[in-house]
Write a protein that holds these residues in place. Structure first.
Motif, short mmCIF file in Angstrom:
data_model
loop_
_atom_site.label_atom_id
_atom_site.label_comp_id
_atom_site.label_asym_id
_atom_site.label_seq_id
_atom_site.Cartn_x
_atom_site.Cartn_y
_atom_site.Cartn_z
N GLY A 105 0.83 -1.20 0.00
CA GLY A 105 0.00 0.00 0.00
C GLY A 105 0.86 1.25 0.00
O GLY A 105 2.08 1.20 0.16
N GLY A 106 0.23 2.39 -0.20
CA GLY A 106 0.96 3.65 -0.20
C GLY A 106 1.22 4.14 1.21
O GLY A 106 0.82 3.50 2.19
N GLN A 574 4.64 15.19 8.18
CA GLN A 574 3.37 14.48 8.06
C GLN A 574 2.54 15.03 6.91
O GLN A 574 1.95 14.28 6.13
N ALA A 575 2.50 16.32 6.78
CA ALA A 575 1.73 16.96 5.71
C ALA A 575 2.29 16.62 4.34
O ALA A 575 1.54 16.38 3.39
N ARG A 576 3.61 16.61 4.22
CA ARG A 576 4.22 16.29 2.93
C ARG A 576 3.95 14.83 2.56
O ARG A 576 3.67 14.51 1.39
N SER A 577 4.03 13.91 3.53
CA SER A 577 3.72 12.51 3.25
C SER A 577 2.27 12.33 2.85
O SER A 577 1.94 11.54 1.96
N THR A 578 1.40 13.08 3.51
CA THR A 578 -0.02 12.96 3.19
C THR A 578 -0.32 13.50 1.80
O THR A 578 -1.19 12.97 1.09
N GLU A 579 0.38 14.53 1.39
CA GLU A 579 0.21 15.04 0.03
C GLU A 579 0.60 13.98 -1.00
O GLU A 579 -0.09 13.80 -2.01
N VAL A 580 1.69 13.26 -0.72
CA VAL A 580 2.10 12.16 -1.60
C VAL A 580 1.02 11.08 -1.61
O VAL A 580 0.63 10.56 -2.67
N ALA A 581 0.51 10.71 -0.43
CA ALA A 581 -0.51 9.67 -0.33
C ALA A 581 -1.79 10.07 -1.05
O ALA A 581 -2.45 9.24 -1.68
N ALA A 582 -2.14 11.36 -1.01
CA ALA A 582 -3.36 11.83 -1.68
C ALA A 582 -3.21 11.71 -3.20
O ALA A 582 -4.16 11.31 -3.90
#
Length: 615
Positions: A105-106, A574-582
């Motif tokens: 998973g991502g 955390q925000a940068r990782s979440t942007e990648v996940a989105a």
């Protein structure tokens, strides 16, 4: 003495038939190759496997074993048709297809959506960013059989459409003791018998069974009560049996051929469905690999920020402007970020191992492939706008184009065709039987017989053939054979059971259509959620970047502590990782929509012909 040439001709006739019988056997399929396609090694440079999404799809089509397995489904359908054209029943197809593995998973991260306030760290709210949580696609049907696991009844027997040549060559010498010498002049009866028979049998689509038989019997006895010794008796006859009720009709007796023709279509549809499953799986795995690679870079940059903060804190502690406890906090942050990096690297490596197994034949058994690191060359980009057609149009396309639904409809058609055999079996057995035969007899006059023999029967085998073909002694006959079961409960029960199965198949097809509608709607919802998630992640990342810069400025002038800087560094990571996940979730949701509408192959320029014969 003329029987010897006839025996030789019979032997040659049967030998020729054995040779001709081999002509209907289909050619052997090529052996299975366990080697990777050349493209795998061509893409490896300096120990790295550089892959675009298109390269990954090409490798999967060339090497994926699920696809390779289903390539043999098409010649299976051809063999099924060949079997039924000879009068055989169907053996059935394997409807079990395989999905690509789920993978790791991502990256999974909470999205901080609240604005940062100077001097106070906020954790924000979290939303799902992986494909399963977004309900992009539920558990797919592995077995695409609509008819269920219990087969229909066979119904009436199909005649054999392949002509069969039958023959018999037999010699017998028999000595029988006698209680009287009246017949032979001695107490023993010595008989020599030679049989040489041949015939052709064939069934026809009307249900008729036809046999053309040529019978020869040469006999010699030591009896003086036979007017001819030795003598040959022959017959050339045609026998026909035609069902009038049960088993009658071209459509009925060709039902398995019609079913096999539908199965041929199903093999192409099932292969196309396997392509869709694998292509979707490759896109999903590749997207996750890109996201994990980008997330690993984010984690590395976070480690760099933590190490820079540690260096700044160390300098201020040495100058005496900060307490030593700040040094402990900064050092703990370094180790925490390094742990996150280790986890991100491990996920990426696991994803690579799974991905290699999907796009190669040998997986990690190939040392060069096993040691190569996959470098994705494509990036995850979300378009500014979504060009999506209305949901009802997409559902209509899905119901018309999806191969799993279309092969399900063919299965129901086959079930209805199979009902014809079950219905016919409930009828009485009424057969029209006809025979037409010409007979011949010839031999040598027996000198021991007291009465002179008829000169018309004196001669050799040529005389026998003359009598047969000039029809001197014909036999004709016609009749009706009738079998009416008082109770036909077995056939009636089979018919009732088959009718129930057809109704159940219709229900399963409806379930499959409803699942298709749900998948289309679900994918559209997932795309909207992924875009909203991405927009929130972009804003959150910008806010956290701004907050971190403000807090760092305060820290440099002594107005803040490392505790708040560490908090904002964590939130930014955390925000940068979440942007990648989105971005990853959006790409997978779009692929899920293409899968649900069966357009994923065309969108990626993949044709059935190229997949059947990869380079």
């Amino acid at each position: 003495m003329f029987y010897k040439p006839a025996c030789a001709a019979l032997a040659l006739f049967l030998a020729a038939d054995l040779g001709l019988a081999q002509t209907g056997i289909p050619r052997m399929t090529p052996p299975v190759s366990s080697d990777n396609s050349p493209r795998v090694h061509e893409l490896i440079r300096a120990g790295n496997l550089y892959l675009s999404l298109q390269d990954a799809l090409s490798l999967a089509i060339e090497n994926n074993l699920d696809i390779e397995l289903q390539r043999y489904l098409l010649p299976t359908g051809d063999a099924e048709l060949l079997r039924t054209r000879g009068g055989g029943t169907i053996r059935g197809l394997n409807f079990t297809l395989s999905e690509a593995p789920t993978g790791t998973g991502g990256p999974l991260s909470a999205v901080p959506t609240n604005a940062a306030v100077a001097g106070r760290a906020t954790t924000g709210s979290s939303i799902a960013t992986n494909a399963l949580a977004l309900n992009v696609l539920g558990e797919p049907t592995v077995n695409y059989s609509i008819q269920g696991t219990i087969p229909q009844s066979i119904g009436t027997v199909i005649p054999s459409y392949d002509p069969a040549i039958v023959g018999q060559l037999n010699w017998t010498h028999q000595t029988t003791p006698q209680t009287s010498t009246v017949q032979t002049g001695s107490n023993t009866l010595v008989t020599g018998t030679t049989l040489f028979n041949a015939g052709v049998q064939q069934g026809f689509a009307s249900g008729a069974q036809v046999g053309l038989n040529f019978l020869n019997n040469r006999q010699s006895v030591n009896s003086f009560r036979s007017g001819y010794n030795p003598y040959t008796g022959s017959a050339l006859g045609l026998n026909v049996t035609q069902p009038l009720l049960r088993g009658f009709g071209t459509s009925l007796n060709r039902r398995f051929i019609r079913i096999a023709l539908n199965e041929q279509k199903m093999t192409s549809l099932l292969f196309r469905q396997q392509l869709i499953l694998t292509v979707y799986g490759v896109i999903r795995l590749y997207t996750d690999l890109v996201a994990l690679t980008e997330d690993e870079k984010v984690k590395q940059e976070t480690v760099n920020l933590a190490e820079k903060l540690l260096a700044d804190v160390r300098a201020q502690v040495e100058e005496g402007t900060l307490a030593r406890v700040e040094m402990t906090r900064a050092n703990a942050q370094v180790f925490s970020t390094r742990q996150d990096l280790i986890n991100a690297t491990g996920l990426r490596e696991e994803q690579e191992a799974i991905f290699k197994n999907v796009i190669t034949r040998r997986g990690n058994a190939d040392p060069e492939v096993a040691n190569a690191r996959i470098i994705p060359t494509d990036t995850l980009v979300i378009p500014s706008t979504d060009e999506v057609r209305p949901m009802q149009d997409l559902i209509a396309d899905a119901l018309a184009q999806r191969p799993d639904i279309n092969q399900g409809r063919l299965q129901i058609d086959n079930s209805k065709i199979g009902l014809e055999g079950a219905r016919s079996l409930t009828k009485p057995q009424v057969d029209l039987v006809g025979v037409m035969q010409n007979n011949g007899l010839a031999g040598q006059s027996n000198p021991l017989f007291p009465t002179p023999a008829d000169p018309g029967f004196i001669g050799g085998y040529g005389g026998v053939l003359d009598q047969i073909f000039t029809r001197k002694y014909p036999t004709y006959g016609v009749g009706v054979q009738l079998t009416v079961p008082i109770h036909n409960r077995v056939a009636e029960a089979d018919l009732a059971r088959d009718e129930i199965q057809v109704k159940q198949s219709g229900i399963r097809l409806r379930q499959l259509e409803n699942q298709a509608r749900l998948e289309v709607e679900d994918a559209l919802i997932a795309m909207r959620r992924a875009r909203a998630s991405y927009d929130a992640a972009v804003q959150a990342r910008a806010l956290q970047q701004e907050s971190l810069e403000a807090e760092q400025a305060k820290f440099e002038v002594g107005a803040s502590t490392s505790f708040f800087v560490i908090q904002y560094e964590s939130l930014l990571a955390q925000a940068r990782s979440t942007e990648v996940a989105a971005r990853s979730s959006y790409a997978k949701a779009k692929a899920a929509l293409q899968r649900a509408t069966a357009t994923i192959l065309e969108e990626n320029r993949i044709t059935l012909e190229s997949a059947l014969k990869p380079k």
